[in-house]
Design an enzyme around this catalytic site. Structure first.
Site, PDB file in Angstrom:
ATOM      1  N   GLU A  25      18.411  -5.709  -7.734  1.00 17.08           N
ATOM      2  CA  GLU A  25      17.869  -4.996  -7.122  1.00 17.08           C
ATOM      3  C   GLU A  25      18.797  -4.802  -5.825  1.00 17.08           C
ATOM      4  O   GLU A  25      19.944  -5.620  -5.548  1.00 17.08           O
ATOM      5  CB  GLU A  25      16.436  -5.354  -6.416  1.00 17.08           C
ATOM      6  CG  GLU A  25      16.574  -6.431  -5.526  1.00 17.08           C
ATOM      7  CD  GLU A  25      15.498  -6.482  -4.551  1.00 17.08           C
ATOM      8  OE1 GLU A  25      15.497  -5.563  -3.740  1.00 17.08           O
ATOM      9  OE2 GLU A  25      14.654  -7.522  -4.542  1.00 17.08           O
ATOM     10  N   LYS A  87      15.499   2.366   2.526  1.00 11.29           N
ATOM     11  CA  LYS A  87      14.933   1.385   1.531  1.00 11.29           C
ATOM     12  C   LYS A  87      13.832   2.446   0.848  1.00 11.29           C
ATOM     13  O   LYS A  87      13.186   3.041   1.215  1.00 11.29           O
ATOM     14  CB  LYS A  87      14.158   0.534   2.525  1.00 11.29           C
ATOM     15  CG  LYS A  87      13.158  -0.317   1.525  1.00 11.29           C
ATOM     16  CD  LYS A  87      12.425  -1.470   2.457  1.00 11.29           C
ATOM     17  CE  LYS A  87      11.053  -1.737   1.897  1.00 11.29           C
ATOM     18  NZ  LYS A  87      10.172  -2.655   2.908  1.00 11.29           N
ATOM     19  N   VAL A 107      11.983  -3.682  -5.532  1.00 13.35           N
ATOM     20  CA  VAL A 107      11.825  -4.123  -6.904  1.00 13.35           C
ATOM     21  C   VAL A 107      10.887  -3.035  -7.666  1.00 13.35           C
ATOM     22  O   VAL A 107      11.140  -2.845  -8.742  1.00 13.35           O
ATOM     23  CB  VAL A 107      10.450  -5.556  -6.803  1.00 13.35           C
ATOM     24  CG1 VAL A 107       9.830  -5.779  -7.986  1.00 13.35           C
ATOM     25  CG2 VAL A 107      11.437  -6.626  -6.052  1.00 13.35           C
ATOM     26  N   ASP A 139      -2.364  -2.989   3.542  1.00  9.87           N
ATOM     27  CA  ASP A 139      -0.591  -2.980   3.470  1.00  9.87           C
ATOM     28  C   ASP A 139      -0.504  -3.846   2.073  1.00  9.87           C
ATOM     29  O   ASP A 139      -0.623  -5.054   2.107  1.00  9.87           O
ATOM     30  CB  ASP A 139       0.118  -3.738   4.677  1.00  9.87           C
ATOM     31  CG  ASP A 139       1.462  -3.622   4.310  1.00  9.87           C
ATOM     32  OD1 ASP A 139       2.027  -3.298   3.201  1.00  9.87           O
ATOM     33  OD2 ASP A 139       2.395  -3.911   5.286  1.00  9.87           O
ATOM     34  N   SER A 141       2.216  -4.022  -1.228  1.00 12.66           N
ATOM     35  CA  SER A 141       3.440  -3.314  -1.637  1.00 12.66           C
ATOM     36  C   SER A 141       3.416  -2.618  -3.008  1.00 12.66           C
ATOM     37  O   SER A 141       2.323  -2.999  -3.922  1.00 12.66           O
ATOM     38  CB  SER A 141       4.408  -4.623  -2.007  1.00 12.66           C
ATOM     39  OG  SER A 141       5.472  -4.435  -2.513  1.00 12.66           O
ATOM     40  N   ALA A 142       3.882  -1.607  -2.930  1.00 13.08           N
ATOM     41  CA  ALA A 142       4.019  -0.614  -4.428  1.00 13.08           C
ATOM     42  C   ALA A 142       4.550  -1.661  -5.553  1.00 13.08           C
ATOM     43  O   ALA A 142       4.679  -1.141  -6.669  1.00 13.08           O
ATOM     44  CB  ALA A 142       4.797   0.598  -4.111  1.00 13.08           C
ATOM     45  N   ASP A 143       5.351  -2.797  -5.122  1.00  9.96           N
ATOM     46  CA  ASP A 143       5.718  -3.641  -6.257  1.00  9.96           C
ATOM     47  C   ASP A 143       4.647  -3.955  -7.114  1.00  9.96           C
ATOM     48  O   ASP A 143       5.040  -4.103  -8.494  1.00  9.96           O
ATOM     49  CB  ASP A 143       6.406  -4.695  -5.462  1.00  9.96           C
ATOM     50  CG  ASP A 143       7.825  -4.662  -4.981  1.00  9.96           C
ATOM     51  OD1 ASP A 143       8.148  -3.507  -4.824  1.00  9.96           O
ATOM     52  OD2 ASP A 143       8.166  -5.611  -4.231  1.00  9.96           O
ATOM     53  N   LYS A 160       6.821 -14.848  -0.445  1.00 12.33           N
ATOM     54  CA  LYS A 160       6.891 -15.660   0.675  1.00 12.33           C
ATOM     55  C   LYS A 160       5.505 -15.507   1.264  1.00 12.33           C
ATOM     56  O   LYS A 160       4.878 -14.646   1.129  1.00 12.33           O
ATOM     57  CB  LYS A 160       7.801 -14.740   1.591  1.00 12.33           C
ATOM     58  CG  LYS A 160       9.360 -14.903   1.373  1.00 12.33           C
ATOM     59  CD  LYS A 160      10.208 -14.550   2.646  1.00 12.33           C
ATOM     60  CE  LYS A 160      11.565 -14.777   2.213  1.00 12.33           C
ATOM     61  NZ  LYS A 160      12.203 -13.531   1.869  1.00 12.33           N
TER      62      LYS A 160
HETATM   63  N1  PSU Z   1      10.659  -9.960  -0.231  1.00 10.00           N
HETATM   64  C1  PSU Z   1      11.862 -10.931   0.107  1.00 10.00           C
HETATM   65  N2  PSU Z   1      13.061 -10.480  -0.057  1.00 10.00           N
HETATM   66  C2  PSU Z   1      13.211  -8.978  -0.173  1.00 10.00           C
HETATM   67  C3  PSU Z   1      12.221  -8.172  -0.426  1.00 10.00           C
HETATM   68  C4  PSU Z   1      10.701  -8.825  -0.594  1.00 10.00           C
HETATM   69  O1  PSU Z   1      11.522 -12.055   0.100  1.00 10.00           O
HETATM   70  O2  PSU Z   1      14.294  -8.736  -0.095  1.00 10.00           O
HETATM   71  C5  PSU Z   1      12.359  -6.637  -0.512  1.00 10.00           C
HETATM   72  C6  PSU Z   1      12.234  -6.550  -2.111  1.00 10.00           C
HETATM   73  O3  PSU Z   1      13.170  -5.347  -2.195  1.00 10.00           O
HETATM   74  C7  PSU Z   1      10.759  -6.042  -2.321  1.00 10.00           C
HETATM   75  C8  PSU Z   1      10.864  -5.254  -1.013  1.00 10.00           C
HETATM   76  O4  PSU Z   1      10.793  -5.125  -3.358  1.00 10.00           O
HETATM   77  O5  PSU Z   1      10.949  -6.032  -0.032  1.00 10.00           O
HETATM   78  C9  PSU Z   1       9.018  -5.007  -0.706  1.00 10.00           C
HETATM   79  O6  PSU Z   1       8.958  -4.249   0.367  1.00 10.00           O
HETATM   80  P1  PSU Z   1       7.384  -3.748   0.785  1.00 10.00           P
HETATM   81  O7  PSU Z   1       6.652  -4.953   1.178  1.00 10.00           O
HETATM   82  O8  PSU Z   1       7.679  -2.938   1.982  1.00 10.00           O
HETATM   83  O9  PSU Z   1       6.926  -3.240  -0.582  1.00 10.00           O
HETATM   84 MN    MN Z   2       4.030  -2.310   2.452  1.00 12.38          MN
END
Ligand code: PSU
Ligand code: MN
Length: 305
Positions: A25, A87, A107, A139, A141-143, A160
């Site tokens: 990524e 992003k 991701v 909140d 994540s879309a992941d 984390k």
């Molecule tokens: N968690 C980490 N390091 C990262 C990310 C998440 O420890 O770099 C990044 C990854 O690209 C992940 C994104 O897909 O943040 C998730 O962002 P969000 O929570 O806004 O969906």
């Molecule tokens: Mn988010």
């Protein structure tokens, strides 16, 4: 072939010949680490993937084109530009592509582009998940949604504890995403090898990981698989120390009203500032460890056809 997608010649050749390829990524490059460590790490990760028998395909969006496989200069551009690169998660894709912008893929988006290209294995550091306090902020994540629908194996070091790990596991269970511990029964928490939460299954070899993913596809079950690979012992951090730092970072984000797509990058940067770089060193090592496992698993998967 998707008209918006460019596959690098080396990656295309490997895919055509059924050889192993590992997706990587780019949000981790532009938003996850500072320059120049981000570029250095991204290039080392590509080398480690090669040393372990696969072709690396770093994924990003450049001038509105979806890219599977980047040149060195393109990785340098993403690393130097940092936060100036948007992003891009799933919802950002249409506008970023139609406007011809550059984008660092999360991701979720890396999975989407990998699947378009025919890449089945993807290595990263940590995945997004259910944030602490999500019961009021919503909140998530879309992941996680992407893992539920897109057929790519994601090799990470767990999540984390900026996230609510318990709720993240509950969400993945509801969505039917297998969460595998590599040589562990416990969900690793990125900087540390343990979290107090159990994974669904422990598998001990790349061949076992490949077999489970292969069978999933053959049964026609949609979605991916989350492989959690603990940080090597020698680089793991003290849990009490890092959890204290994370708690401070989460508190600060709350006080400042940080929300939406800024939340994760804000917390990552804060943690790095407070620990004065110790967390960055751990972060880099766990990504290397994941790249090696992903490459060996991609090779095992190729052998299954
Ligand atoms: N968690 C980490 N390091 C990262 C990310 C998440 O420890 O770099 C990044 C990854 O690209 C992940 C994104 O897909 O943040 C998730 O962002 P969000 O929570 O806004 O969906
Ligand atoms: Mn988010």
């Amino acid at each position: 072939m998707n008209q918006y997608l460019d596959i690098a010649p080396e990656v295309r050749k490997a895919l055509d010949e059924g050889k192993p390829v590992v997706a990587l990524e780019s949000t981790i490059i532009s938003h996850g680490m500072p320059y120049p460590q981000n570029v250095e790490t991204a290039l080392n990760v590509e080398r480690i993937v090669r040393e372990n028998g696969a072709v690396p395909a770093t994924i990003a969006i450049l001038g509105g084109r979806l890219k599977a496989g980047l040149a060195r200069e393109e990785i340098e551009h993403l690393g130097k530009a940092g936060y100036a690169v948007t992003k891009v998660s799933r919802r950002d894709l249409p506008v970023v592509v139609s406007r011809g912008m550059d984008g660092a893929t999360t991701v979720a988006t890396t999975m989407i582009i990998a699947a378009m290209a025919g890449i089945r294995v993807f290595a990263t550091g940590g995945v997004g998940g259910v944030h602490r306090g999500a019961e009021t902020t919503m909140d998530i994540s879309a992941d996680l949604e992407e893992l539920a629908m897109t057929p790519v194996m994601v090799v990470c070091a767990g999540a984390k504890s900026i996230l609510d790990l318990g709720l993240t596991l509950e969400y993945l269970e509801t969505k039917g995403v297998p969460v595998i511990g590599y040589q562990t029964e416990e969900l690793p928490a990125f900087y540390t090898r343990t979290s107090g939460f159990k994974v669904d299954y422990r598998l001990d070899t790349p061949e076992e990981l490949a077999a489970a993913f292969h069978v999933k596809g053959e049964m026609g079950l949609r979605g991916g698989m989350l492989v959690t690979n603990p940080i090597p012992e020698e680089y793991s951090m003290d849990p009490a120390e890092i959890n204290g730092v994370i708690a401070r970072a989460v508190e600060e984000a709350r006080a400042l009203g940080i929300h939406g797509k800024q939340t994760t990058p804000f917390l990552l940067a804060k943690i790095k500032d407070i620990t004065g770089g110790d967390s960055l060193a751990a972060n880099i090592q766990l990504v290397y460890n994941n790249a090696a496992l992903a490459a060996r698993t991609a090779a095992a998967l190729s052998a299954l056809g």
